[in-house]
Motif scaffolding. Structure first.
Motif, mmCIF file in Angstrom:
data_model
loop_
_atom_site.group_PDB
_atom_site.id
_atom_site.type_symbol
_atom_site.label_atom_id
_atom_site.label_comp_id
_atom_site.label_asym_id
_atom_site.label_seq_id
_atom_site.Cartn_x
_atom_site.Cartn_y
_atom_site.Cartn_z
ATOM 1 N N GLU A 112 19.253 29.576 32.082
ATOM 2 C CA GLU A 112 19.496 30.992 31.951
ATOM 3 C C GLU A 112 20.090 31.518 33.245
ATOM 4 N N LEU A 113 21.044 32.431 33.097
ATOM 5 C CA LEU A 113 21.688 33.026 34.259
ATOM 6 C C LEU A 113 21.685 34.534 34.089
ATOM 7 N N TYR A 114 20.999 35.226 35.000
ATOM 8 C CA TYR A 114 20.912 36.683 34.963
ATOM 9 C C TYR A 114 21.685 37.265 36.127
ATOM 10 N N LEU A 115 22.711 38.036 35.808
ATOM 11 C CA LEU A 115 23.524 38.683 36.833
ATOM 12 C C LEU A 115 23.511 40.199 36.667
ATOM 13 N N ASP A 116 22.483 40.732 36.027
ATOM 14 C CA ASP A 116 22.396 42.159 35.764
ATOM 15 C C ASP A 116 22.526 42.976 37.047
ATOM 16 N N ASN A 117 23.138 44.158 36.887
ATOM 17 C CA ASN A 117 23.270 45.143 37.971
ATOM 18 C C ASN A 117 24.109 44.659 39.139
ATOM 19 N N ASN A 118 25.017 43.739 38.888
ATOM 20 C CA ASN A 118 25.989 43.319 39.891
ATOM 21 C C ASN A 118 27.344 43.846 39.464
ATOM 22 N N ASN A 119 28.111 44.307 40.390
ATOM 23 C CA ASN A 119 29.402 44.904 40.073
ATOM 24 C C ASN A 119 30.489 43.826 40.021
ATOM 25 N N ILE A 120 30.302 42.839 39.134
ATOM 26 C CA ILE A 120 31.281 41.750 39.057
ATOM 27 C C ILE A 120 32.553 42.180 38.332
ATOM 28 N N GLN A 121 32.462 43.231 37.537
ATOM 29 C CA GLN A 121 33.581 43.793 36.774
ATOM 30 C C GLN A 121 34.232 42.739 35.875
ATOM 31 N N SER A 122 35.294 43.129 35.222
ATOM 32 C CA SER A 122 35.949 42.257 34.236
ATOM 33 C C SER A 122 36.484 40.975 34.852
ATOM 34 N N GLU A 123 37.144 41.091 36.006
ATOM 35 C CA GLU A 123 37.741 39.921 36.633
ATOM 36 C C GLU A 123 36.679 38.877 36.988
ATOM 37 N N GLY A 124 35.593 39.317 37.581
ATOM 38 C CA GLY A 124 34.521 38.398 37.947
ATOM 39 C C GLY A 124 33.879 37.756 36.732
ATOM 40 N N PHE A 125 33.672 38.556 35.689
ATOM 41 C CA PHE A 125 33.087 38.002 34.472
ATOM 42 C C PHE A 125 34.009 36.955 33.865
#
Length: 194
Positions: A1-14
């Motif tokens: 499982e990978l939780y990246l909630d509340n990080n501002n990765i935006q579309s490019e990072g995702f």
């Protein structure tokens, strides 16, 4: 499982992260509140083991739904759970997701709560996905895989909600038996009997 909630990765990072997960053993990815709007899914890089994807409280709109459609239609997609609560999905986005789910046999849970731009037209599209009563053949060809389709929005039509719930309950009851689900839907809605 990978939780990246509340990080501002935006579309490019995702999009970069998603490509990198192709051969990863990760089965669940949560990117709630990450500033994601559009999603670009490359059919060559669909994560093979990803079963659950949580993209709540982002800004996913029609463009984002196009990327998700690519994922849902992918041959390698193992996705069973998709949460899109509180995004900017409207009727056009719903139409794209519905088209992608017509022949999808893996997704069992779709949560679209608090996408308040979905009107009655979008709700009807979702109902037709799980139980198209335009003809007996259309009912038999409806999606019989979705077992949970959550749609709590401001202008929810209670009658449509009730019919969606009935259709997904039939899918649940007839787990791994799409023909049985189709027959029961025909009996319940086309022949008006119980």
């Amino acid at each position: 499982e990978l939780y990246l909630d509340n990080n501002n990765i935006q579309s490019e990072g995702f999009n970069e992260l998603f490509r990198a997960l192709r051969d990863s053993p990760i089965e669940s990815l949560s990117c709630d509140k990450c500033g994601i709007g559009s999603i670009d899914v490359d059919t060559e890089h669909i994560p093979k083991h990803l079963k659950s994807l949580y993209l709540n409280a982002n800004s996913i709109n029609t463009d984002g739904c196009r990327g998700l459609a690519t994922l849902l239609q992918g041959v390698d997609s193992a996705l069973t759970i998709l949460y899109l609560i509180g995004n900017k999905i409207d009727d056009d986005g719903v139409g794209i997701l519905v088209d992608a789910l017509q022949n999808n046999t893996s997704l069992t849970t779709l949560n679209l709560k608090r996408n308040d731009e979905i009107s009655k037209q979008g709700q009807i599209l979702l109902l037709q996905l799980v139980n198209d009563i335009s003809s007996i053949e259309a009912t038999l060809l409806s999606n019989h895989t979705l077992k949970s389709l959550s749609l709590e929005i401001l202008d929810a039509d209670e009658d449509i909600q009730r019919h969606i719930y009935m259709a997904t309950q039939i899918n649940t009851k007839n787990k791994n038996n799409p023909e049985g689900a189709g027959r029961e839907k025909v009996i319940q809605t086309q022949l008006h009997s119980e």
